[in-house]
Design an enzyme around this catalytic site. Structure first.
Site, short mmCIF file in Angstrom:
data_model
loop_
_atom_site.label_atom_id
_atom_site.label_comp_id
_atom_site.label_asym_id
_atom_site.label_seq_id
_atom_site.Cartn_x
_atom_site.Cartn_y
_atom_site.Cartn_z
N GLU A 117 0.82 -1.23 0.00
CA GLU A 117 0.00 0.00 0.00
C GLU A 117 0.85 1.27 0.00
O GLU A 117 2.06 1.23 0.27
CB GLU A 117 -0.95 -0.01 1.20
N LYS A 141 -5.08 11.03 1.16
CA LYS A 141 -5.26 9.65 1.62
C LYS A 141 -6.58 9.15 1.05
O LYS A 141 -7.62 9.78 1.23
CB LYS A 141 -5.29 9.68 3.15
N VAL A 192 -5.33 0.64 3.27
CA VAL A 192 -5.55 -0.81 3.18
C VAL A 192 -6.82 -1.08 2.37
O VAL A 192 -6.83 -1.90 1.46
CB VAL A 192 -5.66 -1.44 4.60
N ASP A 228 -15.90 6.49 14.87
CA ASP A 228 -14.74 6.37 13.99
C ASP A 228 -14.28 4.92 13.91
O ASP A 228 -13.59 4.40 14.79
CB ASP A 228 -13.60 7.28 14.49
N ALA A 265 -12.63 2.28 7.44
CA ALA A 265 -13.24 1.64 6.26
C ALA A 265 -12.48 0.37 5.88
O ALA A 265 -12.96 -0.41 5.05
CB ALA A 265 -13.25 2.62 5.09
N ASP A 266 -11.30 0.15 6.49
CA ASP A 266 -10.58 -1.10 6.23
C ASP A 266 -11.43 -2.32 6.64
O ASP A 266 -11.37 -3.36 5.97
CB ASP A 266 -9.26 -1.16 7.04
N LYS A 283 -3.51 -1.46 14.35
CA LYS A 283 -2.61 -0.51 15.01
C LYS A 283 -2.95 -0.36 16.50
O LYS A 283 -4.12 -0.32 16.87
CB LYS A 283 -2.66 0.83 14.27
N1 PSU Z 1 0.23 0.35 8.56
C1 PSU Z 1 1.29 1.10 8.97
N2 PSU Z 1 1.18 2.46 8.83
C2 PSU Z 1 0.05 3.09 8.29
C3 PSU Z 1 -1.06 2.29 7.85
C4 PSU Z 1 -0.90 0.92 8.02
O1 PSU Z 1 2.30 0.56 9.46
O2 PSU Z 1 0.02 4.32 8.18
C5 PSU Z 1 -2.30 2.98 7.23
C6 PSU Z 1 -3.07 2.00 6.34
O3 PSU Z 1 -3.09 2.56 5.03
C7 PSU Z 1 -4.48 1.94 6.92
C8 PSU Z 1 -4.60 3.30 7.52
O4 PSU Z 1 -5.46 1.64 5.94
O5 PSU Z 1 -3.30 3.47 8.14
C9 PSU Z 1 -5.77 3.38 8.49
O6 PSU Z 1 -6.28 4.68 8.49
P1 PSU Z 1 -7.72 5.00 9.19
O7 PSU Z 1 -7.53 4.62 10.63
O8 PSU Z 1 -7.92 6.47 8.97
O9 PSU Z 1 -8.72 4.17 8.48
MN MN Z 2 -11.34 6.93 10.60
#
Ligand code: PSU
Ligand code: MN
Length: 306
Positions: free
Chosen positions: A25, A86, A106, A138, A141-142, A159
């Site tokens: 990604e 993003k 993702v 929150d 969308a993954d 994470k």
């Molecule tokens: N894995 C990492 N660093 C990142 C991400 C994943 O080590 O920055 C990214 C991925 O692209 C994932 C996004 O889809 O963080 C999640 O963002 P959000 O919580 O806004 O959906």
């Molecule tokens: Mn979000």
């Protein structure tokens, strides 16, 4: 051939012949890691995929085009460009129509990978349910994307900044297999194990590949999450990480950070608060996941082409 896709020539040839390809990604390159580690890590992930005998395809949107497999020049330029948006599923059409350049999350990466016929994808940690989601709603969308798109993701869990028990609950509700790769526990990204048990485990690429084949032969259309803990020696101590996360969350609330900016803000805060330790672990687990994804892609392509 799908007209929306621009598949790098060697990637297209490999896919045609059933050779292993690993999707990577681009959000982590722009919004997950600082310079110069972002380009170094993107290259190290590609190299790890090659060394394990598969072909890397870093996915991004370049001037409105869905590119499957950035060239070396495209990757260098991409990592150096400021203010790249993003892009998740909801943003795709707008970014394409406006001929913008975008970093795929993702969710967006896996949906593009699936359209190209790529079944294996490596990242750091998937998005999930944010802490306090009962108030903010929150939820990344993954999660719904993994439920609808048939790609296996190799990651170190979700994470650590997230609400991990609730993330696991939603994945279960959505019917997504969450499988330990050499572990019985859901990893906590920077930390080897969250203490949350998983229902299934595999220990070798061939076992992961058989699980993928069985899942998709059943006609299931969802993805699979393979949880690969940070490589030994690179994991951080849970107590320490928890303290940094608590500060990061307070700072984000105080600064009024919302929506798409939450995850990049928190990752950046942690890297600074830990004196670079979270960054070092993040890079180590990204490269390790790329290697394992390539091994799995190789085993999967061996069983489906036999
Ligand atoms: N894995 C990492 N660093 C990142 C991400 C994943 O080590 O920055 C990214 C991925 O692209 C994932 C996004 O889809 O963080 C999640 O963002 P959000 O919580 O806004 O959906
Ligand atoms: Mn979000």
């Amino acid at each position: 051939m799908d007209k929306a896709l621009f598949i790098r020539e060697d990637v297209a040839a490999a896919l045609q012949e059933g050779r292993p390809v690993v999707a990577l990604e681009s959000t982590l390159i722009v919004h997950g890691l600082p310079r110069p580690q972002n380009l170094e890590t993107a290259r190290a992930m590609e190299a790890a995929v090659c060394e394990a005998g598969a072909l890397p395809a870093t996915i991004a949107i370049i001037e409105g085009r869905l590119v499957v497999g950035l060239s070396s020049e495209q990757l260098t330029a991409f990592a150096a460009t400021d203010a790249i948006v993003k892009v998740s599923r909801a943003d795709l059409a707008a970014v394409m129509a406006a001929h913008q350049t975008g970093a795929t999350t993702v969710a967006a990466t896996m949906l593009i990978a699936a359209r190209a016929g790529i079944r294996t994808f490596a990242t750091g940690g998937i998005g999930g349910v944010h802490r306090g989601a009962e108030l903010t709603f929150d939820i990344s969308a993954d999660l719904p994307e993994i439920a609808r798109t048939p790609v296996a993701i190799v990651c170190a869990g979700a994470k650590a900044i997230l609400d991990l028990p609730r993330t696991l609950e939603i994945l279960e509700t959505l019917g997504v297999p969450v499988v330990g790769y050499g572990t019985n526990y859901f990893p906590a990204f920077y930390v080897e194990d969250s203490g949350l048990p998983l229902q299934s485990r595999v220990d070798a690429p061939a076992d992961a590949a058989r699980l993928m084949q069985t899942h998709w032969e059943m006609g299931f259309t969802s993805g699979i999450v393979f949880c690969n803990p940070p490589p030994s020696g690179s994991g951080l101590r849970k107590q320490e990480v928890d303290a940094w996360i608590a500060h990061a969350l307070q700072a984000a609330t105080a600064a009024g950070i919302r929506g798409k900016s939450v995850t990049p803000y928190l990752l950046d805060y942690l890297a600074k608060a830990s004196g670079g330790q979270t960054l070092e672990t993040n890079v180590a687990l990204l490269v390790n996941n790329a290697r394992v994804a390539a091994q799995i892609a190789k085993a999967y392509s061996a069983i489906v082409t036999e």
